[in-house]
Motif scaffolding. Structure first.
Motif, short mmCIF file in Angstrom:
data_model
loop_
_atom_site.label_atom_id
_atom_site.label_comp_id
_atom_site.label_asym_id
_atom_site.label_seq_id
_atom_site.Cartn_x
_atom_site.Cartn_y
_atom_site.Cartn_z
N VAL A 76 -3.80 13.95 -13.27
CA VAL A 76 -4.17 13.49 -11.93
C VAL A 76 -4.00 11.99 -11.82
O VAL A 76 -3.75 11.45 -10.75
CB VAL A 76 -5.62 13.93 -11.59
N PHE A 77 -4.06 11.30 -12.96
CA PHE A 77 -4.10 9.85 -12.97
C PHE A 77 -2.92 9.34 -13.75
O PHE A 77 -2.98 9.22 -14.97
CB PHE A 77 -5.40 9.44 -13.69
N PRO A 78 -1.79 9.05 -13.08
CA PRO A 78 -0.57 8.76 -13.85
C PRO A 78 -0.60 7.48 -14.68
O PRO A 78 0.06 7.41 -15.70
CB PRO A 78 0.51 8.69 -12.78
N GLY A 79 -1.32 6.46 -14.25
CA GLY A 79 -1.29 5.20 -15.01
C GLY A 79 -2.69 4.66 -15.21
O GLY A 79 -3.67 5.40 -15.20
N VAL A 80 -2.78 3.35 -15.40
CA VAL A 80 -4.08 2.68 -15.52
C VAL A 80 -4.34 1.96 -14.20
O VAL A 80 -3.46 1.26 -13.71
CB VAL A 80 -4.06 1.64 -16.66
N PHE A 140 -4.16 9.86 -3.86
CA PHE A 140 -5.57 10.13 -3.60
C PHE A 140 -6.35 8.87 -3.22
O PHE A 140 -7.51 8.95 -2.84
CB PHE A 140 -6.23 10.79 -4.82
N LEU A 141 -5.74 7.70 -3.31
CA LEU A 141 -6.48 6.48 -2.98
C LEU A 141 -6.64 6.34 -1.47
O LEU A 141 -5.72 6.60 -0.70
CB LEU A 141 -5.74 5.25 -3.52
N ASN A 142 -7.83 5.92 -1.05
CA ASN A 142 -8.10 5.69 0.37
C ASN A 142 -7.87 4.21 0.67
O ASN A 142 -8.76 3.38 0.48
CB ASN A 142 -9.53 6.10 0.69
N VAL A 143 -6.65 3.90 1.14
CA VAL A 143 -6.33 2.48 1.35
C VAL A 143 -7.07 1.90 2.56
O VAL A 143 -7.15 0.70 2.73
CB VAL A 143 -4.81 2.25 1.49
N THR A 169 0.84 -1.21 0.00
CA THR A 169 0.00 0.00 0.00
C THR A 169 0.88 1.26 0.00
O THR A 169 0.52 2.26 -0.61
CB THR A 169 -0.93 0.03 1.23
N GLU A 170 2.05 1.19 0.67
CA GLU A 170 2.94 2.37 0.69
C GLU A 170 3.42 2.69 -0.73
O GLU A 170 3.44 3.85 -1.15
CB GLU A 170 4.17 2.13 1.60
N ASP A 171 3.82 1.62 -1.47
CA ASP A 171 4.25 1.84 -2.85
C ASP A 171 3.13 2.50 -3.66
O ASP A 171 3.36 3.41 -4.46
CB ASP A 171 4.57 0.49 -3.55
N ILE A 172 1.92 2.00 -3.45
CA ILE A 172 0.78 2.50 -4.23
C ILE A 172 0.52 3.97 -3.91
O ILE A 172 0.29 4.78 -4.81
CB ILE A 172 -0.47 1.64 -3.96
N LEU A 173 0.59 4.30 -2.62
CA LEU A 173 0.29 5.68 -2.21
C LEU A 173 1.30 6.68 -2.78
O LEU A 173 0.97 7.85 -2.99
CB LEU A 173 0.24 5.79 -0.69
N LYS A 174 2.54 6.22 -3.03
CA LYS A 174 3.53 7.13 -3.61
C LYS A 174 3.07 7.61 -4.98
O LYS A 174 3.28 8.76 -5.34
CB LYS A 174 4.89 6.41 -3.74
#
Ligand SMILES: Cc1cc2nc3c(=O)[nH]c(=O)nc-3n(C[C@H](O)[C@H](O)[C@H](O)COP(=O)(O)OP(=O)(O)OC[C@H]3O[C@@H](n4cnc5c(N)ncnc54)[C@H](O)[C@@H]3O)c2cc1C
Lengths: 95, 416
Positions: free
Chosen positions: B268-272, B158-161, B149-154
């Protein structure tokens, strides 16, 4: 889409789940000589027409009856709805 | 004429008068060695590789409308090779490798952007499944990365883990996945094929096949008969309609899938990103619009337009995982007709009719397959043997029990 249920009147298509081609009513005889070939065709090959299509819809969030709906796959227009039970009986499927 | 940075500068200084059309508009000839039906991504790619990789000539692509008007111009542009099964993964990995070299190969800017795809994990069981998938990918030479989750938040702050309903426990990332400008894929392949002498014939519908003594001699079209050594059907959602004219029934149903794009936003949305607890995925186009989609409508359709219950379902999925979407205005939505196969996997094979070949059953995932599908189909057409990555894509797999069912759903096309 609105499906004209024969017993309940007009119902939203969202209340139903869709199975597919109504030819599935005709389950082959498992004891036939060529049962394997028949079941392959039954299970996997479809007419998939562009135009009127007889198809099975299940009224899952309603009275849980199966319907045979005739719908045009190019316009979504529904021209006929019958209880699958009646259709199957008329075609000699069950007593 | 080759495209290059130098060329752009030169044309800018001379009033853009030297560009010219990117492909010719030829009249159909009486006969070709290869007639490819369908000017979608797959048909055009097939023509390109037939000419380039297999040195074939006398090739035509016959398109009933304009090239790129089918699913190749309607999809949500995602490319990836994160499949599980052996029948699929080597094929999709070859496709991703071809995407990586596509623009040089075609001399065309298709805006291939390897911005990465991330599948979110919401439960322990899902993590196990994704670990297995990641391992299968790596065994086939693809890249896969299990993220915390830490990797994802980087990357996605904006994601609410800690979402109470759908907590995010991690994700499976494929960093080489991403998006490609879909229309440019059709145009790039068309231009490259045309430059090798392929005739691209638009506004010409195939209305029937001329079959004599079990051999296909050519196609009847709205512009007359066209003779062919080999006829290659490649019409995606229209497969059932077309092959019916050759008397064939297919293990395919046609279904409508909808897609959506919002007004343009700043980056705002860097990837898929795909939501793992509902069917929803989203990316941001280079123009700024958020591009998203979800489930198919679920009943046979050739209507190229969907119904509202699925719109609601897709938007609910979006709101569940990206609530910020609720403030964005939807700009457009549309539908495309997909060739949903009985096991969710495609077919690239000969038919029982001599000289008639078939490519279809791509479901909602055929865009990413475009280069590999073209390469494998060209291989089959040129050599009469399947490409080594496409040996499982046979018609008879339903008879022999060798289905390639990624999701284990069985013969229910609307569940794949
Ligand atoms: C909304 C949506 C989202 C999608 N998202 C993705 C995605 O994110 N990633 C992904 O990998 N895939 C995606 N797909 C799937 C992908 O777009 C298709 O699987 C793929 O484009 C199909 O191959 P194609 O490009 O050759 O098809 P098409 O572009 O549909 O080409 C078929 C062509 O055949 C022509 N044709 C039909 N009948 C005849 C005839 N009788 N004579 C002559 N020509 C004929 C048609 O006009 C058409 O141009 C999506 C599809 C849709 C609809």
């Amino acid at each position: 889409m609105i499906i004209e249920h024969p017993l309940l009147g007009p119902r939203d298509a969202a209340e139903f789940t869709y199975l597919g081609d109504a030819a599935m009513i005709h389950r082959p005889d498992w004891q036939a000589e060529d049962a394997l070939a028949q079941f392959t065709t039954y299970g996997y090959l479809r007419d998939n027409p562009a135009g009127p299509h007889r198809e099975l819809w299940f009224h899952e969030q309603g009275d849980r009856s199966w319907l045979v709906v005739t719908r045009d796959t190019t316009t979504h227009e529904i021209t006929d709805v019958q209880l699958a039970r009646d259709v199957a009986r008329a075609e000699g499927r069950s007593k | 004429m080759s495209y290059s940075g130098f060329r752009v500068i030169k044309e800018a200084l001379t009033g853009h008068r030297g560009w010219g059309p990117a492909w010719r508009t030829p009249d159909p000839k009486a006969e070709y060695d290869f007639v490819i039906i369908g000017g979608g991504g797959h048909g055009l790619a097939t023509a390109h590789y037939l000419a380039k990789e297999f040195g074939k000539s006398r090739i035509a692509v016959i398109e009933k409308g304009w090239i790129g008007g089918g699913n190749v111009g309607r999809n949500t542009t995602i490319i990836r090779s994160n499949y599980l099964l052996d029948g699929n993964e080597p094929f999709y990995e070859m496709s991703l490798k071809l995407w990586e070299g596509l623009e040089q190969d075609l001399n065309y800017n298709a805006m291939v952007s390897q911005r990465g795809i991330l599948n979110l994990i919401h439960s322990d069981a899902q993590r196990d499944a994704f670990v297995r998938r990641g391992n299968a990918m790596m065994l086939n030479g693809a890249d896969a990365d299990l993220l915390s989750t830490e990797d994802i938040l980087k990357r996605y702050p904006f994601l609410n883990v800690n979402n109470a309903r759908f907590p995010i426990k991690g994700g499976l990332a494929q960093h080489r996945g991403g998006t490609v400008r879909h229309d440019a894929v059709a145009w790039g392949y068309a231009r490259a094929a045309d430059r090798r002498g392929v005739d691209i014939i638009q506004n010409c519908e195939v209305t029937g096949f001329r079959i004599e003594n079990g051999k296909c001699l050519g196609v009847e079209t709205s512009r007359g008969f066209i003779g062919a050594g080999k006829v290659a059907a490649c019409v995606a959602g229209s497969s059932g309609r077309l092959m019916e004219k050759a008397g064939m029934r297919l293990p395919i149903e046609s279904h409508v899938l909808q897609a959506f794009v919002t007004e343009g936003l700043k980056p705002v949305f860097p990837g898929v990103v795909t939501f793992g607890a509902g069917h929803f995925y989203c990316s941001q186009s280079d123009k700024g619009g958020l591009v998203f989609g979800g489930d198919i409508d679920g009943y046979n359709s050739y209507a190229q337009r969907g119904n509202l219950p699925v719109v609601e379902d897709v938007c609910e999925g979006g709101m569940a995982i990206f609530p910020m979407l609720g403030r964005v205005r939807l700009l457009r939505m549309w539908g495309g007709i997909m060739d949903m196969s009985m096991d969710g996997s495609p077919i690239i094979d000969r038919t029982h009719i001599d000289g008639l070949y078939f490519n279809g059953g791509w479901c909602y995932g055929g865009f990413k397959a475009t280069p590999a599908s073209g390469m494998a189909y060209a291989h089959l057409l040129a050599t009469d043997r399947p490409h080594e990555t496409a040996t499982a894509y046979r018609f008879d797999r339903f008879e022999t029990g060798r289905m390639i069912d990624e999701k284990g759903m069985g013969n229910q096309p609307n569940l794949h």
